[in-house]
Design a protein around this motif. Structure first.
Motif, PDB file in Angstrom:
ATOM      1  N   PHE A 101       4.140  -0.276   8.536  1.00 54.29           N
ATOM      2  CA  PHE A 101       4.507   0.902   7.765  1.00 54.29           C
ATOM      3  C   PHE A 101       6.021   1.102   7.707  1.00 54.29           C
ATOM      4  O   PHE A 101       6.745   0.740   8.641  1.00 54.29           O
ATOM      5  N   GLY A 102       6.462   1.728   6.624  1.00 54.17           N
ATOM      6  CA  GLY A 102       7.816   2.237   6.579  1.00 54.17           C
ATOM      7  C   GLY A 102       7.924   3.503   7.420  1.00 54.17           C
ATOM      8  O   GLY A 102       6.936   3.992   7.969  1.00 54.17           O
ATOM      9  N   ALA A 103       9.124   4.053   7.461  1.00 57.43           N
ATOM     10  CA  ALA A 103       9.364   5.226   8.304  1.00 57.43           C
ATOM     11  C   ALA A 103       8.852   6.514   7.689  1.00 57.43           C
ATOM     12  O   ALA A 103       8.762   7.529   8.374  1.00 57.43           O
ATOM     13  N   LEU A 139       3.862  13.855   3.557  1.00 59.23           N
ATOM     14  CA  LEU A 139       4.603  12.706   4.061  1.00 59.23           C
ATOM     15  C   LEU A 139       3.983  11.446   3.468  1.00 59.23           C
ATOM     16  O   LEU A 139       2.770  11.249   3.554  1.00 59.23           O
ATOM     17  N   PHE A 183       0.835  -1.199   0.000  1.00 60.71           N
ATOM     18  CA  PHE A 183       0.000   0.000   0.000  1.00 60.71           C
ATOM     19  C   PHE A 183       0.871   1.252   0.000  1.00 60.71           C
ATOM     20  O   PHE A 183       2.005   1.240   0.475  1.00 60.71           O
ATOM     21  N   LEU A 228      -1.292  -3.628   9.527  1.00 60.23           N
ATOM     22  CA  LEU A 228      -0.461  -2.924   8.560  1.00 60.23           C
ATOM     23  C   LEU A 228       0.890  -2.619   9.191  1.00 60.23           C
ATOM     24  O   LEU A 228       0.957  -2.157  10.336  1.00 60.23           O
ATOM     25  N   PHE A 245       3.869   7.221   3.037  1.00 56.61           N
ATOM     26  CA  PHE A 245       4.180   5.967   3.709  1.00 56.61           C
ATOM     27  C   PHE A 245       3.874   4.786   2.805  1.00 56.61           C
ATOM     28  O   PHE A 245       2.789   4.686   2.230  1.00 56.61           O
ATOM     29  N   ASN A 265      -0.842  17.429  10.280  1.00 55.36           N
ATOM     30  CA  ASN A 265      -1.920  17.348  11.286  1.00 55.36           C
ATOM     31  C   ASN A 265      -3.158  16.640  10.772  1.00 55.36           C
ATOM     32  O   ASN A 265      -4.271  16.935  11.202  1.00 55.36           O
ATOM     33  N   ARG A 266      -2.969  15.702   9.867  1.00 54.17           N
ATOM     34  CA  ARG A 266      -4.087  14.934   9.335  1.00 54.17           C
ATOM     35  C   ARG A 266      -3.807  13.442   9.439  1.00 54.17           C
ATOM     36  O   ARG A 266      -2.685  13.004   9.694  1.00 54.17           O
ATOM     37  N   GLY A 267      -4.854  12.657   9.216  1.00 48.88           N
ATOM     38  CA  GLY A 267      -4.686  11.218   9.180  1.00 48.88           C
ATOM     39  C   GLY A 267      -4.103  10.771   7.854  1.00 48.88           C
ATOM     40  O   GLY A 267      -3.674  11.583   7.034  1.00 48.88           O
ATOM     41  N   LEU A 268      -4.090   9.485   7.644  1.00 48.34           N
ATOM     42  CA  LEU A 268      -3.525   8.911   6.423  1.00 48.34           C
ATOM     43  C   LEU A 268      -4.594   8.796   5.341  1.00 48.34           C
ATOM     44  O   LEU A 268      -5.716   8.368   5.617  1.00 48.34           O
ATOM     45  N   GLY A 321       6.618   6.214  11.446  1.00 48.78           N
ATOM     46  CA  GLY A 321       5.430   5.628  10.850  1.00 48.78           C
ATOM     47  C   GLY A 321       4.494   5.116  11.918  1.00 48.78           C
ATOM     48  O   GLY A 321       4.896   4.860  13.054  1.00 48.78           O
ATOM     49  N   PRO A 322       3.229   4.954  11.581  1.00 50.62           N
ATOM     50  CA  PRO A 322       2.254   4.438  12.550  1.00 50.62           C
ATOM     51  C   PRO A 322       2.620   3.031  13.008  1.00 50.62           C
ATOM     52  O   PRO A 322       3.095   2.214  12.221  1.00 50.62           O
ATOM     53  N   LEU A 348      -4.383   7.016  15.625  1.00 50.23           N
ATOM     54  CA  LEU A 348      -5.176   6.858  14.416  1.00 50.23           C
ATOM     55  C   LEU A 348      -6.071   5.636  14.511  1.00 50.23           C
ATOM     56  O   LEU A 348      -5.651   4.585  14.985  1.00 50.23           O
ATOM     57  N   TYR A 382       0.216   5.302   1.319  1.00 53.15           N
ATOM     58  CA  TYR A 382      -0.634   6.289   1.961  1.00 53.15           C
ATOM     59  C   TYR A 382       0.092   7.629   1.954  1.00 53.15           C
ATOM     60  O   TYR A 382       1.321   7.694   1.962  1.00 53.15           O
ATOM     61  N   GLN A 389       0.119  11.546   3.988  1.00 56.53           N
ATOM     62  CA  GLN A 389      -0.327  12.248   5.196  1.00 56.53           C
ATOM     63  C   GLN A 389       0.041  13.720   5.077  1.00 56.53           C
ATOM     64  O   GLN A 389       1.215  14.072   4.943  1.00 56.53           O
ATOM     65  N   PHE A 431      -8.479   5.507   7.102  1.00 59.99           N
ATOM     66  CA  PHE A 431      -8.059   6.094   8.370  1.00 59.99           C
ATOM     67  C   PHE A 431      -8.869   7.347   8.696  1.00 59.99           C
ATOM     68  O   PHE A 431      -9.266   8.108   7.791  1.00 59.99           O
ATOM     69  N   GLY A 432      -9.043   7.573   9.991  1.00 63.22           N
ATOM     70  CA  GLY A 432      -9.583   8.833  10.468  1.00 63.22           C
ATOM     71  C   GLY A 432      -8.480   9.872  10.559  1.00 63.22           C
ATOM     72  O   GLY A 432      -7.308   9.584  10.271  1.00 63.22           O
ATOM     73  N   SER A 433      -8.848  11.083  10.955  1.00 63.26           N
ATOM     74  CA  SER A 433      -7.876  12.180  11.034  1.00 63.26           C
ATOM     75  C   SER A 433      -7.043  12.134  12.300  1.00 63.26           C
ATOM     76  O   SER A 433      -6.061  12.866  12.417  1.00 63.26           O
ATOM     77  N   TYR A 461      -3.797   2.685  15.739  1.00 62.30           N
ATOM     78  CA  TYR A 461      -2.374   2.859  15.509  1.00 62.30           C
ATOM     79  C   TYR A 461      -1.886   4.069  16.302  1.00 62.30           C
ATOM     80  O   TYR A 461      -2.611   5.042  16.484  1.00 62.30           O
TER      81      TYR A 461
END
Lengths: 112, 112
Positions: free
Chosen positions: A102-104, A88, A34, A100, A90, A41-44, B42-43, B90, A36, A38, B103-105, B35
């Motif tokens: 995630f990478g950094a 950003l 996947f 899930l 991911f 100040n928001r989600g993914l 990352g998350p 998250l 994603y 970001q 995802f949510g915010s 998360y």
């Protein structure tokens, strides 16, 4: 352990130039992969996914990614970057059916 | 359709206190995951619930707990807060893995 790696902390490109964000994976069997994005100040936000099928996956906002089994890579690409693509990014894999990994993350800056 | 909604959006707590974060999944989604995203990383997976049962738990101490309600909404509880618990939390919901996670915010938790 099944995981993904993003080798670049930052990517800087000029608006209108091609954008590539790199991701490599270490997954046994058929990987679920996947991308994603970001914003501050928001989600993914989901961009695209590879489960099976065509190696070139098209996603949201003009992004696409190429699954390369021989190089164990899943790089995210956009032919012509916009300033609004600055965010950003991911890469993630699904090592089992519920988690899930995630990478950094890679910070993309597109300059006008 | 409403996306994944999380409340509150921001929260400031003192060390040692308890916090409850809430999440409402997309209508029809029976799976909810939590998360933790520490600044610059990352998350990291905390929990997943499906049909009110815990399906998976990440590498987090027992101070972290969660539950899912009959309407599929979920709560994440953290006891005895530490400064290191400061993060963006998250929530994600899913219909099934062919559709990925939405995802949510997030809830920004600051522990002082």
């Amino acid at each position: 352990a099944q995981s993904v790696a993003q080798p670049e902390d930052q990517v800087n490109v000029a608006e209108g130039n091609p954008l590539t964000v790199k991701c490599t994976y270490s997954v046994s069997g058929n990987p679920y992969l996947f991308w994603y994005v970001q914003y501050p100040n928001r989600g993914l936000q989901f961009l695209l996914k590879y489960i099976t099928g065509d190696n070139l996956v098209k996603g949201s906002y003009g992004f696409e990614a190429e699954f390369n089994k021989s190089q164990t890579s899943f790089h995210l690409k956009k032919p012509s970057a916009l300033v609004s693509d600055s965010a950003l990014y991911f890469c993630a894999t699904l090592p089992n059916d519920y988690k899930l990994s995630f990478g950094a993350g890679t910070t993309v800056t597109v300059r006008a | 359709d409403a996306g994944v909604t999380q409340s509150p959006t921001h929260l400031i707590k003192t060390r040692g206190q308890h916090v409850t974060l809430r999440c409402s999944p997309i209508s029809g989604h029976k799976s909810v995951s939590w998360y933790q995203q520490v600044l610059g990383q990352g998350p990291q997976f905390i929990f997943q619930y499906y049909e009110k049962e815990e399906r998976g738990r990440g590498n987090f101490p027992d101070r972290f707990s969660a539950r899912q309600f009959p309407n599929y909404s979920s709560e994440l509880n953290v006891n005895a807060l530490l400064l290191g618990d400061s993060a963006l939390y998250l929530c994600a919901s899913s219909l099934n893995m062919d559709y990925g996670y939405t995802f949510g915010s997030g809830t920004r938790l600051t522990v002082v």
